[in-house]
Design a protein around this motif. Sequence first.
Motif, PDB file in Angstrom:
ATOM      1  N   GLY A  25      -6.458  -0.452   2.891  1.00 57.88           N
ATOM      2  CA  GLY A  25      -5.744   0.674   2.298  1.00 57.88           C
ATOM      3  C   GLY A  25      -4.435   0.952   3.027  1.00 57.88           C
ATOM      4  N   GLN A  26      -3.544   1.669   2.317  1.00 55.15           N
ATOM      5  CA  GLN A  26      -2.201   1.892   2.867  1.00 55.15           C
ATOM      6  C   GLN A  26      -2.230   2.664   4.184  1.00 55.15           C
ATOM      7  N   PHE A  27      -3.109   3.677   4.288  1.00 49.22           N
ATOM      8  CA  PHE A  27      -3.111   4.463   5.529  1.00 49.22           C
ATOM      9  C   PHE A  27      -3.633   3.617   6.703  1.00 49.22           C
ATOM     10  N   ALA A  28      -4.630   2.776   6.441  1.00 46.03           N
ATOM     11  CA  ALA A  28      -5.141   1.890   7.507  1.00 46.03           C
ATOM     12  C   ALA A  28      -4.007   1.003   8.022  1.00 46.03           C
ATOM     13  N   LEU A  29      -3.224   0.448   7.087  1.00 44.98           N
ATOM     14  CA  LEU A  29      -2.124  -0.440   7.502  1.00 44.98           C
ATOM     15  C   LEU A  29      -0.988   0.338   8.168  1.00 44.98           C
ATOM     16  N   SER A  30      -0.816   1.594   7.747  1.00 48.03           N
ATOM     17  CA  SER A  30       0.243   2.401   8.384  1.00 48.03           C
ATOM     18  C   SER A  30      -0.103   2.633   9.860  1.00 48.03           C
ATOM     19  N   LEU A  31      -1.407   2.718  10.164  1.00 50.95           N
ATOM     20  CA  LEU A  31      -1.805   2.901  11.571  1.00 50.95           C
ATOM     21  C   LEU A  31      -1.510   1.642  12.392  1.00 50.95           C
ATOM     22  N   VAL A  32      -1.723   0.466  11.795  1.00 51.52           N
ATOM     23  CA  VAL A  32      -1.385  -0.782  12.498  1.00 51.52           C
ATOM     24  C   VAL A  32       0.125  -0.816  12.726  1.00 51.52           C
ATOM     25  N   ASP A  33       0.881  -0.443  11.682  1.00 50.25           N
ATOM     26  CA  ASP A  33       2.350  -0.442  11.804  1.00 50.25           C
ATOM     27  C   ASP A  33       2.807   0.548  12.875  1.00 50.25           C
ATOM     28  N   LYS A  34       2.136   1.701  12.943  1.00 47.98           N
ATOM     29  CA  LYS A  34       2.527   2.741  13.908  1.00 47.98           C
ATOM     30  C   LYS A  34       2.216   2.314  15.348  1.00 47.98           C
ATOM     31  N   HIS A  35       1.001   1.767  15.550  1.00 51.04           N
ATOM     32  CA  HIS A  35       0.578   1.498  16.937  1.00 51.04           C
ATOM     33  C   HIS A  35       0.897   0.074  17.410  1.00 51.04           C
ATOM     34  N   PHE A  36       1.044  -0.853  16.462  1.00 47.79           N
ATOM     35  CA  PHE A  36       1.381  -2.240  16.835  1.00 47.79           C
ATOM     36  C   PHE A  36       2.532  -2.752  15.961  1.00 47.79           C
ATOM     37  N   PRO A  37       3.716  -2.130  16.070  1.00 48.40           N
ATOM     38  CA  PRO A  37       4.824  -2.491  15.159  1.00 48.40           C
ATOM     39  C   PRO A  37       5.225  -3.955  15.273  1.00 48.40           C
ATOM     40  N   GLN A  38       4.970  -4.567  16.433  1.00 50.75           N
ATOM     41  CA  GLN A  38       5.341  -5.975  16.627  1.00 50.75           C
ATOM     42  C   GLN A  38       4.563  -6.909  15.678  1.00 50.75           C
ATOM     43  N   LEU A  39       3.477  -6.417  15.061  1.00 51.48           N
ATOM     44  CA  LEU A  39       2.684  -7.295  14.177  1.00 51.48           C
ATOM     45  C   LEU A  39       3.319  -7.460  12.794  1.00 51.48           C
ATOM     46  N   ARG A  40       4.278  -6.618  12.452  1.00 53.16           N
ATOM     47  CA  ARG A  40       5.049  -6.739  11.201  1.00 53.16           C
ATOM     48  C   ARG A  40       4.147  -6.852   9.961  1.00 53.16           C
ATOM     49  N   VAL A  41       3.533  -5.744   9.619  1.00 55.20           N
ATOM     50  CA  VAL A  41       2.628  -5.713   8.456  1.00 55.20           C
ATOM     51  C   VAL A  41       3.433  -5.924   7.174  1.00 55.20           C
ATOM     52  N   PRO A  42       3.099  -6.927   6.348  1.00 55.37           N
ATOM     53  CA  PRO A  42       3.886  -7.123   5.124  1.00 55.37           C
ATOM     54  C   PRO A  42       3.461  -6.188   3.980  1.00 55.37           C
ATOM     55  N   LEU A  43       4.366  -5.877   3.128  1.00 53.62           N
ATOM     56  CA  LEU A  43       4.171  -5.270   1.793  1.00 53.62           C
ATOM     57  C   LEU A  43       3.527  -3.881   1.754  1.00 53.62           C
ATOM     58  N   TRP A  44       3.096  -3.339   2.888  1.00 57.19           N
ATOM     59  CA  TRP A  44       2.221  -2.163   2.823  1.00 57.19           C
ATOM     60  C   TRP A  44       2.912  -0.902   2.322  1.00 57.19           C
ATOM     61  N   ARG A  45       4.235  -0.816   2.512  1.00 54.64           N
ATOM     62  CA  ARG A  45       4.895   0.444   2.178  1.00 54.64           C
ATOM     63  C   ARG A  45       4.897   0.724   0.678  1.00 54.64           C
ATOM     64  N   GLU A  46       4.950  -0.361  -0.133  1.00 57.79           N
ATOM     65  CA  GLU A  46       5.132  -0.134  -1.573  1.00 57.79           C
ATOM     66  C   GLU A  46       3.853  -0.237  -2.398  1.00 57.79           C
ATOM     67  N   THR A  47       2.694  -0.223  -1.765  1.00 58.76           N
ATOM     68  CA  THR A  47       1.470  -0.407  -2.546  1.00 58.76           C
ATOM     69  C   THR A  47       0.298   0.338  -1.905  1.00 58.76           C
ATOM     70  N   PRO A  48      -0.637   0.854  -2.731  1.00 60.40           N
ATOM     71  CA  PRO A  48      -1.762   1.592  -2.129  1.00 60.40           C
ATOM     72  C   PRO A  48      -2.774   0.683  -1.421  1.00 60.40           C
ATOM     73  N   TRP A  49      -2.849  -0.582  -1.841  1.00 54.79           N
ATOM     74  CA  TRP A  49      -3.839  -1.497  -1.256  1.00 54.79           C
ATOM     75  C   TRP A  49      -3.226  -2.882  -1.055  1.00 54.79           C
ATOM     76  N   CYS A  50      -3.643  -3.552   0.005  1.00 53.54           N
ATOM     77  CA  CYS A  50      -3.328  -4.971   0.169  1.00 53.54           C
ATOM     78  C   CYS A  50      -4.638  -5.751   0.266  1.00 53.54           C
ATOM     79  N   VAL A  51      -4.580  -7.021  -0.111  1.00 55.10           N
ATOM     80  CA  VAL A  51      -5.761  -7.889  -0.024  1.00 55.10           C
ATOM     81  C   VAL A  51      -5.386  -9.136   0.774  1.00 55.10           C
ATOM     82  N   LEU A  52      -6.291  -9.543   1.645  1.00 53.33           N
ATOM     83  CA  LEU A  52      -6.113 -10.791   2.395  1.00 53.33           C
ATOM     84  C   LEU A  52      -7.114 -11.796   1.827  1.00 53.33           C
ATOM     85  N   LEU A  53      -6.598 -12.930   1.358  1.00 51.68           N
ATOM     86  CA  LEU A  53      -7.486 -13.949   0.780  1.00 51.68           C
ATOM     87  C   LEU A  53      -7.397 -15.220   1.613  1.00 51.68           C
TER      88      LEU A  53
END
Length: 478
Positions: A263-291
Amino acid sequence: MRPPLTQPLLEQLRQICGAANVLTHDDPATDLSPWEQDWRKRVRGLALAVVRPGDTAQVAAVVKACAAANTPIVPQGGNTGLVVGGVPNGSGTQIVLSMTRMNTVRAIDPANLTITVEAGCVLQNLQTAAEQAGFLFPLSLGAEGSCTIGGNLGTNAGGTQVVRYGNTRELCLGLEVVTAQGEVWHGLSGLRKDNTGYDLRNLMIGSEGTLGIITAATMKLYPQPASQLTAWAAVPSMEAAVQLLGLAHHRLGPSLTGFEVMGQFALSLVDKHFPQLRVPLWRETPWCVLLENSDSESESHARGQFEALLEAALGQGCVTDAVVAENLTQAKGLWHIRESITMAQATEGLNIKHDISIPVSRIPDFVVETDALLAQNFPGVRLVDFGHLGDGNLHYNVQAPEGADGPTFLREFEDKVNTLVFDQVTKFDGSISAEHGVGELKVHKLPHYKDPTALAMMRAVKQALDPHNLLNPGRVLG
Ligand code: FAD
Ligand code: 2HG
Ligand code: ZN
């Protein structure tokens, strides 16, 4: 000061395991907190001693000595469990049986596709041993650098490859176990078929150290895939994520080895606390999927299949944007983002964890309805939703409102939040624990949510195998 009666037991334990492997608070230089405190720092217990056996015979002798002294035993592996199941209570009367010295690979049987390891073997070392022998051991989870196969079996851990390979139970063919009486059950067969009565192996797996102490296990090996590709997709809703899962099953078949939702909030926490990991696409969507697509033919075959799947998904509107990792480093980076959610959430503050399972088809309705109920009943709470959608397993976690003190929030609301979520889980035909287990944290909830006949059978099994309640008392059944 210790009660005088415990001194002979401690002396006996020193004789069995060696003085250096019996740690107590009597030595002020020894810090027992790594064994007494759980990973999430929910509980700090007090051990009578931490005992570290070096082989199965020592485990059996320790159990016999503890049984004679009526001293409870808490088995412990890497202490990464998330439900307070592997640390002692605060009484100072329990010993922690730390299995980490028992960490050798006993045998690999390439023709039988099996590996036999001691229970304290760290999961990552087991994966490496399999890889060096030319095979895959597929169990994989964020704590793999420190959790042990004994703990994985004890909790029947799931992780990120269950959609293809099943959870730890499905990967295990045999066990060696020390019983509550200190007897050794030699069950390390590598048999895929054995119908000679009750399935004791599957009873031990997932029993969280309450029925026996696992000292070794024979686990399944698989061929290594020729190619492994990872994609990260933005999806417009949980319903779309479920639609994408159906498409992925259909197009990839058994090559689909991972399907995680975030979910977007889960990914926002990764972006906030570990910005060096460069989370893709999370800002413009409520959910991301890893396949993940593991192909037995070739990389170009895998890439072709993956691109066709994503094109179809874009066409149907269940994916709005996607990136496919170009190489192994990028793929590992994407997985690392997913695995960092737990740590990002912990950094944000103490939170309420749920590892629920629900039939996949019902997850979208569950999420919409339960999100609304939580917002209505606990204004301001932040939902950290992510997990193994391919298995119908969500980490439906609840973080205190912005600025609120985590411990105070938990003291006041944890039980109420759990009740709301577990009632919803029951309404949607789910389970209150898909992979982390019951431990101490859910022990008071189990009688309310578990079928009463099943609970009665569980109590009968516990009474038969551990009549004096010596093994991990207070966990699972209370
Ligand atoms: P411990 O924490 O030491 O013990 C766990 C339980 O097993 C206790 O009840 C203990 O008494 C019992 N036990 C330990 N060893 C034995 C033994 N030899 N015989 C009998 N009983 C034993 N879990 C998942 O299922 N999926 C995940 O994706 C996942 N990800 C995680 C990510 C992180 C960052 C962390 C911290 C934890 C995660 N977990 C996950 C939770 C945890 O259950 C697993 O990490 C692992 O299975 C626990 O192994 P351990 O060796 O640390 O066991
Ligand atoms: C995972 O899937 C683990 O990453 C941990 O099971 C889940 O932190 C959690 O709630
Ligand atoms: Zn998980």
